[in-house]
Write an enzyme that holds these catalytic residues in place. Structure first.
Site, PDB file in Angstrom:
ATOM      1  N   GLY A 147       2.779 -13.059   9.641  1.00  0.00           N
ATOM      2  CA  GLY A 147       1.277 -12.891  10.182  1.00  0.00           C
ATOM      3  C   GLY A 147       0.754 -11.828   9.745  1.00  0.00           C
ATOM      4  N   GLU A 156       2.159  -4.369  -2.271  1.00  0.00           N
ATOM      5  CA  GLU A 156       1.974  -2.797  -2.033  1.00  0.00           C
ATOM      6  C   GLU A 156       0.442  -2.447  -1.503  1.00  0.00           C
ATOM      7  OE1 GLU A 156       5.564  -2.919  -1.961  1.00  0.00           O
ATOM      8  OE2 GLU A 156       4.891  -0.701  -2.224  1.00  0.00           O
ATOM      9  N   THR A 188       6.631  -6.279   5.194  1.00  0.00           N
ATOM     10  CA  THR A 188       5.665  -7.287   5.387  1.00  0.00           C
ATOM     11  C   THR A 188       6.143  -8.618   6.225  1.00  0.00           C
ATOM     12  OG1 THR A 188       4.727  -6.922   3.085  1.00  0.00           O
ATOM     13  CG2 THR A 188       4.080  -9.255   4.335  1.00  0.00           C
ATOM     14  N   GLU A 189       5.252  -9.239   7.228  1.00  0.00           N
ATOM     15  CA  GLU A 189       5.659 -10.181   7.848  1.00  0.00           C
ATOM     16  C   GLU A 189       4.414 -11.364   7.746  1.00  0.00           C
ATOM     17  OE1 GLU A 189       6.030  -9.051  11.999  1.00  0.00           O
ATOM     18  OE2 GLU A 189       7.886  -7.691  11.511  1.00  0.00           O
ATOM     19  N   PHE A 229       7.915 -12.234   2.178  1.00  0.00           N
ATOM     20  CA  PHE A 229       7.834 -11.956   0.865  1.00  0.00           C
ATOM     21  C   PHE A 229       8.361 -10.800   0.360  1.00  0.00           C
ATOM     22  CE2 PHE A 229       3.472 -13.583   2.262  1.00  0.00           C
ATOM     23  CZ  PHE A 229       3.563 -14.754   1.605  1.00  0.00           C
ATOM     24  N   GLU A 241      -8.408  -4.863  -1.692  1.00  0.00           N
ATOM     25  CA  GLU A 241      -9.350  -4.407  -0.533  1.00  0.00           C
ATOM     26  C   GLU A 241      -8.823  -3.174   0.234  1.00  0.00           C
ATOM     27  OE1 GLU A 241      -8.039  -7.353  -1.252  1.00  0.00           O
ATOM     28  OE2 GLU A 241      -9.669  -8.239  -2.305  1.00  0.00           O
TER      29      GLU A 241
END
Lengths: 345, 376
Positions: free
Chosen positions: B119, B355, B116-117, B146, B359
């Protein structure tokens, strides 16, 4: 909205900008400073339930606007204001009214006897010129004065001789004390002989103010989520362009607008209890739903306190527990709906 | 069709229950939560007692469930030390397995996964971290957000772009996975403070400033990183679902205990109808979530993963955890808000986000169903 109330709303917004917004995290997690209490007092926000001549009485529309707008920036400050005003609406001692409404001292009301139908709220006994015992689940237990009921039924104002007992973990309003209190005091006065009845009246009185706080929290959460959705991109599109998020948000905003309209309608004449309780039931649910959706839209950032969303998730739940007995309220509302006692087997 | 866990899994469950009884004290859970402190002593004890037995995925799954049932923050801290190790197992070479995977599985090292980044969020293909080839090395630049175990890991598996995407709609190509040791020059991590929940776990931002990674640390083939990560998510999502089962079960346990106590307070032992209905609703959702999760696990553990069922399990178990904690807290009111249930309520929400947000899971479900139908 009438002009005077619009001006009031703008005044509270300016107040938030000047005194709260840059310190909101501190006011949520640590303490509400003396300076802020003084500033709240200077604006008259701490004496909404008591007139300058000492007479009781509230412009409920103005009071609701103040709480709703304060809650948008800091639910804790709004709740502190609510507790202070509830306290003042029940106390007659002029010296104490002056000290509390000026923000120099603080006072709280223990609603736990109404909120905890089944759980034990402790025992405070009044005998031989003393009050002794323990009261559980006191919100605002870090106050200078405590209004609480004793076992023989009176509502008493305890001025000193109490201390914080068991500290409870706090889901919300972390800058306001929440604990049991241990009392051993001869510095008290009886405020009302029919203590429980007076407390219940005040509990009903705060139905609209509590709703206003819930609506304010929900509105703030929605504004943050809507703004975030306009700038945050995922998969090459702004979040606002994804139907699942925007439709959910739009539906909740519709609910919010109806609640606001309903609240203004109730306040346009003398509020009736049934409408006030309906409003509270729906406003508390709305605040929780909106906080949850707004947090989800913010994703991982919503989970961090810096973004000012997670507090609404905690505080909306705390508000519904610390200022509402849902089961009791539903039984009473069912009585209104069915025209006779309902919801009991 | 067999709805029974095998004996090994049942024993693992009992072992986990014994472990939480001995080590998961309320004092530790409250302290770790309040101070946002990783429970190292507890994690070391769990390693010593081999609480996470990687020899059987069913054992891992039921252990996660049982630990989160007692306390989600502590439970996840104990079970997340080897987060991402399956990527080594599936795509790593012998050298990488020996040097990096075995120590974490043996409880001698901690690892994390950097996908995860800031943006990006769930938009994995859109990551910006780059790895540029420089002789026998890759030079990494960028950052991750995160990241679980971000400040306490010995090394990370990091997804980075090694070549530009062939077209804007094929961003998932040109991504690769590297092992990045946290002691390398240019690597930095900043702990994230003020989380709503799972505050015992360690979460951080990672920064790569010209970090020189030897080419031996490229995992699998260059350019196939997206596929590796998605394959891993098909595994990890089942374990996240297990976290959800544990949290929901924990909320249900507490609601039942409260109801029994209140029945006694009423004098007749009767539980009021509203509480009975709440218990039934949570229990039913939990059972449905458990069946979905075990079905997804059953496919996966037979090396035949079913992404549709996996996404259903993850999304539904997460939603069930949030629902159960909220409902239980509302029902228990003052008793709940002054107990560990308020922590469960705060902890549960992250499951709908990490994870793959709910949605995203729903979109995966529909897309895969449509794809299957087209195939037929």
């Amino acid at each position: 909205m009438e002009d005077e109330y619009e001006i009031l709303e703008n005044t509270v917004r300016d107040f938030n900008t000047k005194y709260i917004d840059s310190n909101a995290l501190r006011f949520e997690n640590e303490n509400i400073s003396e300076q802020l209490m003084k500033a709240l007092s200077d604006q008259g926000f701490l004496s909404m339930t008591v007139q300058p001549d000492g007479k009781k009485g509230t412009d409920m529309s103005a009071y609701s606007i103040i709480l709703e707008t304060l809650a948008k920036s800091s639910p804790s400050v709004a709740v502190k204001t609510l507790l202070t005003n509830s306290f003042l609406s029940l106390v007659e001692n002029r010296e104490i009214i002056e000290a509390v409404s000026s923000g120099m001292k603080s006072g709280t009301v223990t609603f736990s006897d109404i909120l905890a139908v089944r759980a034990s709220t402790g025992k405070i006994v009044m005998e031989n010129g003393k009050v002794t015992g323990t009261k559980e689940f006191v919100v605002g237990s870090d106050s200078n004065f405590i209004l609480t009921t004793v076992d023989s039924g009176e509502l008493v104002l305890i001025k000193s001789g109490f201390r914080i007992g068991k500290n409870y973990k706090k889901l919300g309003f972390r800058s306001i004390g929440f604990s049991s209190i241990e009392v051993d005091s001869d510095d008290f006065e009886v405020v009302a002989k029919e203590g429980k009845e007076n407390l219940f009246k005040e509990y009903d009185q705060i139905a609209i103010p509590v709703s206003a706080i819930a609506i304010g929290m929900g509105e703030a959460a929605s504004e943050k989520a809507i703004e975030y959705s306009k700038v945050r991109m995922a998969f090459g599109h702004y979040l606002k362009d994804f139907q699942p998020l925007t439709f959910e948000m739009t539906s909740l905003v519709a609910e919010m607008n109806m609640l606001k309209k309903f609240m203004r309608d109730i306040l346009s004449s003398t509020p009736d209890l049934k409408s006030a309780m309906f409003l509270k039931m729906k406003a508390l649910r709305f605040a929780k739903d909106m906080a949850k959706t707004s947090l989800q839209i913010h994703g991982g950032y919503g989970y961090l306190e810096d973004f000012g969303i997670e507090k609404f998730y905690r505080d909306s739940m705390a508000l519904s527990i610390l200022f509402s007995n849902e089961e009791e309220d539903m039984e009473r509302l069912s009585g209104f709906v069915f025209g006779s006692k309902a919801g009991f087997v | 069709m067999d709805f029974e866990l095998d004996e090994d899994a049942k024993q693992a469950m009992v072992k986990a229950q014994e472990f939480v009884k001995n080590y998961f004290t309320e004092e530790l859970a409250a302290k770790s939560d309040a101070k946002e402190e990783f429970p190292w002593d507890l994690v070391n004890a769990s390693r010593k007692e081999k609480i996470i037995d990687f020899s059987s995925p069913w054992k891992v799954l039921v252990t996660i469930e049982e630990l989160c049932r007692k306390d989600p923050g502590l439970g996840i801290s104990v079970t997340i030390s080897a987060f991402g190790a399956e990527i080594f197992m599936l795509f790593g070479n012998d050298y990488q397995k020996e040097k990096y995977m075995n120590p974490v599985l043996g409880g001698k090292a901690t690892m994390g996964l950097g996908v995860t980044e800031a943006g990006g969020g769930s938009d994995v293909a859109n990551i910006k971290t780059e790895a540029r080839r420089d002789g026998d090395n890759f030079i990494l630049n960028g950052g991750k957000m995160f990241i679980s175990n971000g400040q306490i890991s010995d090394y990370f598996l990091v997804l980075a772009r090694t070549s530009p995407p062939p077209s804007p709609d094929k961003k998932h190509r040109g991504l690769s996975v590297f092992v990045v040791e946290s002691k390398l020059p240019g690597f930095k991590s900043n702990k994230l403070h003020g989380k709503l929940g799972v505050r015992a776990t360690n979460t951080a931002e990672l920064i790569f400033d010209n970090v020189k990674v030897p080419k031996e640390n490229l995992v699998g083939e260059e350019g196939k990183g997206f596929y590796y990560i998605m394959t891993f998510f098909n595994i990890s999502r089942i374990y996240v679902a297990a976290q959800g089962l544990g949290i929901a079960q924990g909320a249900l346990d507490r609601l039942i205990n409260y109801s029994r106590e209140m029945g006694k307070v009423n004098g007749d032992g009767e539980i009021i109808e509203e509480l009975q209905v709440a218990i039934a609703e949570i229990a039913t959702r939990l059972e449905a979530a458990r069946n979905l999760t075990y079905k997804a696990a059953s496919f996966l553990f037979k090396f035949n993963p079913n992404p549709v069922i996996t996404s259903m399990a993850k999304y539904y178990a997460a939603e069930t955890a949030v629902y159960a904690t909220q409902k239980a807290l509302e029902m228990t009111s003052l008793a709940g808000i002054t107990s560990d249930l308020e922590r469960f309520y705060r902890d549960a929400k992250i499951l709908e986000i990490w994870e793959g947000a709910s949605e995203i899971e729903k979109l995966i479900i529909t897309r895969m169903i449509l794809k299957e139908q087209r195939g037929n």
